[in-house]
Design a protein around this motif. Structure first.
Motif, mmCIF file in Angstrom:
data_model
loop_
_atom_site.group_PDB
_atom_site.id
_atom_site.type_symbol
_atom_site.label_atom_id
_atom_site.label_comp_id
_atom_site.label_asym_id
_atom_site.label_seq_id
_atom_site.Cartn_x
_atom_site.Cartn_y
_atom_site.Cartn_z
ATOM 1 N N TYR A 115 0.987 -1.118 -0.097
ATOM 2 C CA TYR A 115 0.054 0.066 0.051
ATOM 3 C C TYR A 115 0.795 1.275 -0.022
ATOM 4 C CZ TYR A 115 -3.532 -3.519 1.153
ATOM 5 O OH TYR A 115 -4.363 -4.520 1.272
ATOM 6 N N ASP A 116 0.622 2.191 -0.991
ATOM 7 C CA ASP A 116 1.256 3.371 -1.073
ATOM 8 C C ASP A 116 0.763 4.552 -0.219
ATOM 9 O OD1 ASP A 116 3.363 2.361 -2.727
ATOM 10 O OD2 ASP A 116 2.478 3.074 -4.664
ATOM 11 N N TYR A 117 1.628 5.173 0.517
ATOM 12 C CA TYR A 117 1.250 6.509 1.254
ATOM 13 C C TYR A 117 2.243 7.725 0.608
ATOM 14 C CZ TYR A 117 0.023 9.301 5.416
ATOM 15 O OH TYR A 117 -0.344 10.258 6.249
ATOM 16 N N ASP A 144 -2.137 10.904 1.464
ATOM 17 C CA ASP A 144 -2.905 10.240 1.453
ATOM 18 C C ASP A 144 -2.503 8.759 0.804
ATOM 19 O OD1 ASP A 144 -5.542 11.942 1.545
ATOM 20 O OD2 ASP A 144 -4.232 12.656 0.033
ATOM 21 N N LEU A 145 -3.391 7.738 1.457
ATOM 22 C CA LEU A 145 -3.171 6.338 0.879
ATOM 23 C C LEU A 145 -3.875 6.498 -0.331
ATOM 24 C CD1 LEU A 145 -4.243 4.142 4.176
ATOM 25 C CD2 LEU A 145 -2.165 4.330 2.912
ATOM 26 N N THR A 146 -3.244 5.431 -1.387
ATOM 27 C CA THR A 146 -3.775 5.270 -2.795
ATOM 28 C C THR A 146 -4.504 4.170 -2.783
ATOM 29 O OG1 THR A 146 -1.743 4.075 -3.560
ATOM 30 C CG2 THR A 146 -1.881 6.419 -3.660
ATOM 31 N N SER A 147 -4.406 3.343 -1.726
ATOM 32 C CA SER A 147 -5.519 2.090 -1.635
ATOM 33 C C SER A 147 -5.478 1.763 -0.184
ATOM 34 C CB SER A 147 -4.704 0.779 -2.646
ATOM 35 O OG SER A 147 -3.549 0.500 -2.118
ATOM 36 N N GLU A 179 -8.143 -0.456 -4.529
ATOM 37 C CA GLU A 179 -7.597 0.741 -5.028
ATOM 38 C C GLU A 179 -8.628 1.895 -5.126
ATOM 39 O OE1 GLU A 179 -3.967 2.525 -7.145
ATOM 40 O OE2 GLU A 179 -4.152 0.429 -6.565
ATOM 41 N N PHE A 180 -8.153 3.104 -4.538
ATOM 42 C CA PHE A 180 -9.059 4.088 -4.548
ATOM 43 C C PHE A 180 -9.153 4.989 -6.047
ATOM 44 C CE2 PHE A 180 -7.466 4.599 0.135
ATOM 45 C CZ PHE A 180 -8.429 3.574 0.620
ATOM 46 N N SER A 181 -9.942 5.491 -6.148
ATOM 47 C CA SER A 181 -10.128 6.432 -7.590
ATOM 48 C C SER A 181 -11.287 7.386 -7.490
ATOM 49 C CB SER A 181 -9.951 5.597 -8.672
ATOM 50 O OG SER A 181 -11.442 5.014 -8.934
ATOM 51 N N HIS A 198 -17.279 3.530 -2.559
ATOM 52 C CA HIS A 198 -18.293 2.412 -2.972
ATOM 53 C C HIS A 198 -17.374 1.289 -3.357
ATOM 54 C CE1 HIS A 198 -21.126 -0.252 -4.767
ATOM 55 N NE2 HIS A 198 -20.739 0.190 -5.988
ATOM 56 N N VAL A 199 -17.460 0.027 -3.014
ATOM 57 C CA VAL A 199 -16.569 -1.065 -3.445
ATOM 58 C C VAL A 199 -17.529 -1.891 -4.522
ATOM 59 C CG1 VAL A 199 -15.322 -3.021 -2.708
ATOM 60 C CG2 VAL A 199 -15.405 -1.095 -1.254
ATOM 61 N N PRO A 200 -17.215 -1.894 -5.588
ATOM 62 C CA PRO A 200 -18.137 -2.560 -6.606
ATOM 63 C C PRO A 200 -17.710 -3.881 -6.617
ATOM 64 C CG PRO A 200 -16.518 -1.613 -7.896
ATOM 65 C CD PRO A 200 -16.196 -0.951 -6.292
ATOM 66 N N GLY A 201 -18.791 -4.787 -7.061
ATOM 67 C CA GLY A 201 -18.753 -6.346 -7.005
ATOM 68 C C GLY A 201 -18.925 -6.783 -5.668
#
Length: 236
Positions: A115-117, A144-147, A179-181, A198-201
């Motif tokens: 996880y990248d910060y 920020d965290l990217t995921s 992964e955030f977007s 929102h986490v799809p699926g």
């Protein structure tokens, strides 16, 4: 915005630093569609999950290199998002030169995933006071965290409490890297008050204690990783 005081800032990042976070909020098998409902061991169906706040390793002393303290901050962010401590988790940050570095990425290995910060807009404000080698000052940055890690046990436990039920099952593995977007965050004023993810699926089934029927919930999280409470929905 993160701020850190640097009584002694040096290019080798051996400064004495105190990090102050200014934007802080607060035995399953694989989950398939037909997985039976389960009750988490130690869970009180009528109250909050018994587990207390999750914290990572001890905070490094101010005498430790800056990259170690920023790495600890990154590990804390990941741990709090997951609401689980991974004893094997490890942060890694490159050397930070407060006077020259403007962007920096630390990586946290957590539950086998990375996880990248990301620190942006790093700014150093010197005081003009120096010991001849290091200058005192203050550093500020946006981070920020990217995921983030989503842990099934935590999600199901919170949903049990929120919906006053003993039975919740989410169709997801034990944990996953999300992964955030911008397409997965909705701004304030959307269908839910405040920002959310929102986490799809992925959906979660629960037993309504009043009607004794099975309901389905989409997986939606606050930005700090916890499932949204029904009261956070506009009109909820």
């Amino acid at each position: 915005m993160q701020r850190a005081r640097h009584p002694n800032c040096s290019s080798a990042d051996h400064a004495s630093v105190v990090l102050v976070v200014a934007d802080e909020h607060s035995a399953h098998e694989h989950c398939a569609a037909g997985r039976p409902f389960v009750v988490a061991p130690g869970h009180d169906p009528g109250g909050l999950p018994r587990a207390g706040p999750q914290r990572s390793a001890a905070q490094p002393a101010d005498s430790k290199p800056l990259r170690e303290r920023v790495g600890w901050e990154a590990l804390e962010k990941v741990t709090r998002f997951a609401n689980r401590v991974d004893p094997g988790a490890r942060p890694s940050c490159p050397t930070l030169d407060p006077g020259r570095t403007t962007t920096l990425t630390c990586t946290v290995t957590f539950l086998g995933e990375k996880y990248d910060y990301v620190l942006r807009n790093i700014k150093f404000q010197g005081t003009g006071i120096s010991d001849g080698r290091n200058e005192q000052g203050t550093i500020s940055y946006n981070a920020d965290l990217t995921s983030g890690p989503i842990v099934r046990d935590h999600v199901e436990s919170v949903l049990r409490h929120q919906n006053s039920t003993e039975y919740v099952a989410c169709d997801m593995p034990e944990h996953l890297r999300f992964e955030f977007s911008s397409t997965k965050r909705r701004p304030s004023g959307s269908s839910i008050a405040g920002q959310w993810i929102h986490v799809p699926g992925i959906s979660c089934r629960y037993l309504d204690p009043k009607t004794r029927t099975i309901g389905t919930l989409p997986l939606e999280l606050y930005e700090w990783g916890s499932p949204i409470h029904p009261s956070s929905r506009i009109g909820g």
